[in-house]
Design a protein around this motif. Structure first.
Motif, PDB file in Angstrom:
ATOM      1  N   MET A 192       0.830  -1.215   0.000  1.00 16.06           N
ATOM      2  CA  MET A 192       0.000   0.000   0.000  1.00 16.06           C
ATOM      3  C   MET A 192       0.862   1.262   0.000  1.00 16.06           C
ATOM      4  N   PHE A 193       1.928   1.241   0.801  1.00 11.91           N
ATOM      5  CA  PHE A 193       2.831   2.405   0.827  1.00 11.91           C
ATOM      6  C   PHE A 193       3.539   2.571  -0.523  1.00 11.91           C
ATOM      7  N   ARG A 196       1.144   4.243  -2.872  1.00 10.17           N
ATOM      8  CA  ARG A 196       0.897   5.649  -2.535  1.00 10.17           C
ATOM      9  C   ARG A 196       2.082   6.543  -2.912  1.00 10.17           C
ATOM     10  N   ARG A 197       3.268   5.966  -3.056  1.00 10.38           N
ATOM     11  CA  ARG A 197       4.420   6.762  -3.478  1.00 10.38           C
ATOM     12  C   ARG A 197       4.168   7.424  -4.823  1.00 10.38           C
ATOM     13  N   ALA A 199       1.242   8.325  -5.978  1.00  6.73           N
ATOM     14  CA  ALA A 199       0.170   9.321  -5.883  1.00  6.73           C
ATOM     15  C   ALA A 199       0.610  10.571  -5.131  1.00  6.73           C
ATOM     16  N   VAL A 200       1.366  10.396  -4.045  1.00  2.00           N
ATOM     17  CA  VAL A 200       1.693  11.542  -3.187  1.00  2.00           C
ATOM     18  C   VAL A 200       3.189  11.799  -3.073  1.00  2.00           C
ATOM     19  N   SER A 273      -4.745  -4.359  -5.556  1.00  2.91           N
ATOM     20  CA  SER A 273      -3.523  -3.662  -5.139  1.00  2.91           C
ATOM     21  C   SER A 273      -2.321  -4.108  -5.958  1.00  2.91           C
ATOM     22  N   GLU A 313     -11.974   4.891  -5.679  1.00  6.52           N
ATOM     23  CA  GLU A 313     -12.045   5.787  -4.528  1.00  6.52           C
ATOM     24  C   GLU A 313     -13.399   5.533  -3.893  1.00  6.52           C
TER      25      GLU A 313
END
Length: 487
Positions: A192-193, A196-197, A199-200, A273, A313
């Motif tokens: 998950m992390f 997210r790298r 995306a953010v 995922s 989402e």
């Protein structure tokens, strides 16, 4: 006074017909509800279901307190008591989803009551059901741990003698099942992390992840394909910023093979995922011009869409992902599939963003299929309040006017784009660099068309070919346009 704004009514409105009928049985069961007041309240609400709009607090108050002056607090108290019962019903629905949890609670009671024969029979039956499960996820792994913990407890209590060897084996089995559960959860979080790298742009360091991977190298969990798959996803992630090697591709291909062979054992959210990460990974590798990963990127995207593995989402299709999928299909000249995708998934977008992203995708579709004027009409309708929409609109407008031969207009759009890129501070530096280089190359080619020396194209062409793909936006488009100028 209306009751629609109460927590109770808003909760009841989420129940479908079958659930509401089950709630009635729950309410009428003395085990779950012994209050005649609550039964009366439910029957009144049942008459008004599913709309639940005709009753008022005053009407309800008269039913329960006919000889008293209206007091809102008493109605609120009735609603709160009913709300607690309905929440208990929701917990019961959730409890019934996990039959293994029910077995665990039952076996725990049998141990506490000293019912050895009952326990053995129940454990044998429950263990078989657990082994028959196909999907390997945190629920199954936690249940395996709970079963082994219960069995050690049973042996410890009911053994007539001290069986240290047996107890040691059972203790190790319990520990091993706990490790399986813990490793799976750690790998899930790491994945998950990793996602997210993108995306953010936020790096999270799970300090003992390397230890987990090293442990799995020494003690592979062959019984649990999902652990092997997650581990290999993270091996790819560790090297994604390094130069691509044959070993990286071997890991990737083995991972795809394992995914295909064990898809039936993975829960949907794990598959989602994994495929979201693989879409990001293959795109990153394709930016360096690797043809294999470019083809893989598009294959992964299409597979994800066709198998309900795309980013969501909540219950909605991710706005950004919708645009990426459409544009990737168009770049691959898969126009029919792209158009079907744009139309089909439009209604899975959030209402507030739907028309904007849909219109931008339609503009891109028109452009890619040679309908330049139609594309410009769509672009005028795209709201550019968001800087990233403005970025995409300006980029496409420059391409269209360039290809139409409107070089003066194109030059004007280039000047506007330069000012935009210089004034907006929110863009990450790598994004700014990509588009600044793109604008500079396009500007130099426009100048040639407007009377500059065609011989300059030799240098422009060389520079475009030599610049790394990740350093310039639309490199293939720039090369295609550069080849049209003879020098």
């Amino acid at each position: 006074m209306e009751i629609e704004d109460s927590k109770l009514i808003s909760l009841l409105k989420t129940l479908n017909k079958q659930e509401f009928e089950r709630l009635e049985k729950y309410m009428l069961s003395p085990f779950f509800n012994s209050s005649e007041q609550m039964i009366t309240l439910f029957k009144l609400l049942k008459k008004d279901y599913p709309d639940l709009t005709s009753l008022s607090r005053e009407k309800l108050f008269i039913v329960f307190y006919p000889n008293e002056a209206y007091k809102d607090k008493k109605v609120r108290d009735l609603f709160n008591r009913m709300l607690e019962i309905v929440m208990g019903f929701l917990a019961q629905l959730e409890f019934e989803k996990n039959r293994h949890l029910e077995n665990i609670f039952t076996m725990n009671q049998l141990i506490n009551r000293g019912l050895e024969r009952h326990y053995k029979s129940k454990f044998k039956e429950s263990e078989k059901k657990l082994k028959d499960e196909l999907i390997i996820d945190e629920e199954l792994l936690l249940n395996e741990y709970s079963f082994s913990k219960l069995n050690k407890q049973f042996i410890d209590i009911f053994s007539n003698g001290v069986y240290e060897e047996s107890l040691s084996e059972l203790l190790f089995l319990e520990y091993d099942h706990f490790l399986n559960y813990a490793i799976y959860i750690i790998l899930q979080y790491a994945l998950m992390f990793s996602i997210r790298r993108y995306a953010v742009n936020n790096e999270v360091n799970i300090e003992f992840l390397d230890n987990v991977i090293e442990f799995l190298d020494r003690h592979p969990r062959d019984k649990y394909p999902v652990i092997f798959i997650l581990k290999n996803v993270l091996l790819l992630q560790k090297r994604e910023n390094e130069n691509l090697t044959d070993n990286d591709t071997a890991i990737y291909q083995n991972l795809i093979k394992q995914l295909d062979e064990n898809a039936h054992t993975l829960k949907q959210e794990d598959k989602r995922s994994i495929y979201i990460y693989l879409a990001n990974y293959t795109r990153l590798r394709s930016l360096a011009g690797n043809k294999y990963y470019k083809e893989e990127h598009y294959r992964i995207l299409k597979y994800s869409i066709e198998n309900d593995l795309y980013p969501k989402e909540g219950n909605y299709f991710s706005e950004a992902s919708y645009g990426v999928v459409a544009s990737t299909a168009l770049m691959n000249k898969d126009f029919k599939w792209a158009e079907e995708f744009i139309e089909k998934f439009k209604h899975e977008l959030k209402k507030e963003v739907r028309e904007n992203v849909y219109t931008l995708c339609k503009a891109n579709l028109s452009y890619r299929t040679g309908k330049h004027e139609e594309a410009l009409k769509y672009l005028v309708r795209v709201s550019i309040d968001d800087i990233y929409y403005q970025l995409k609109v300006k980029n496409l407008q420059i391409k269209i006017h360039y290809e139409l031969g409107n070089y003066e207009t194109c030059k004007s759009f280039i000047d506007s784009f330069r000012h935009f890129l210089g004034s907006v501070k929110q863009f990450p530096e790598f994004v700014r660099i990509r588009f600044v280089n793109y604008v500079n190359f396009t500007s130099r080619m426009v100048n040639v068309w407007l009377g500059g020396d065609p011989k300059n194209m030799k240098e422009i062409n060389r520079e475009i070919k030599e610049i790394p793909t990740e350093k310039v936006e639309s490199k293939s488009w720039l090369l295609a346009q550069a080849e049209k100028i003879k020098y």
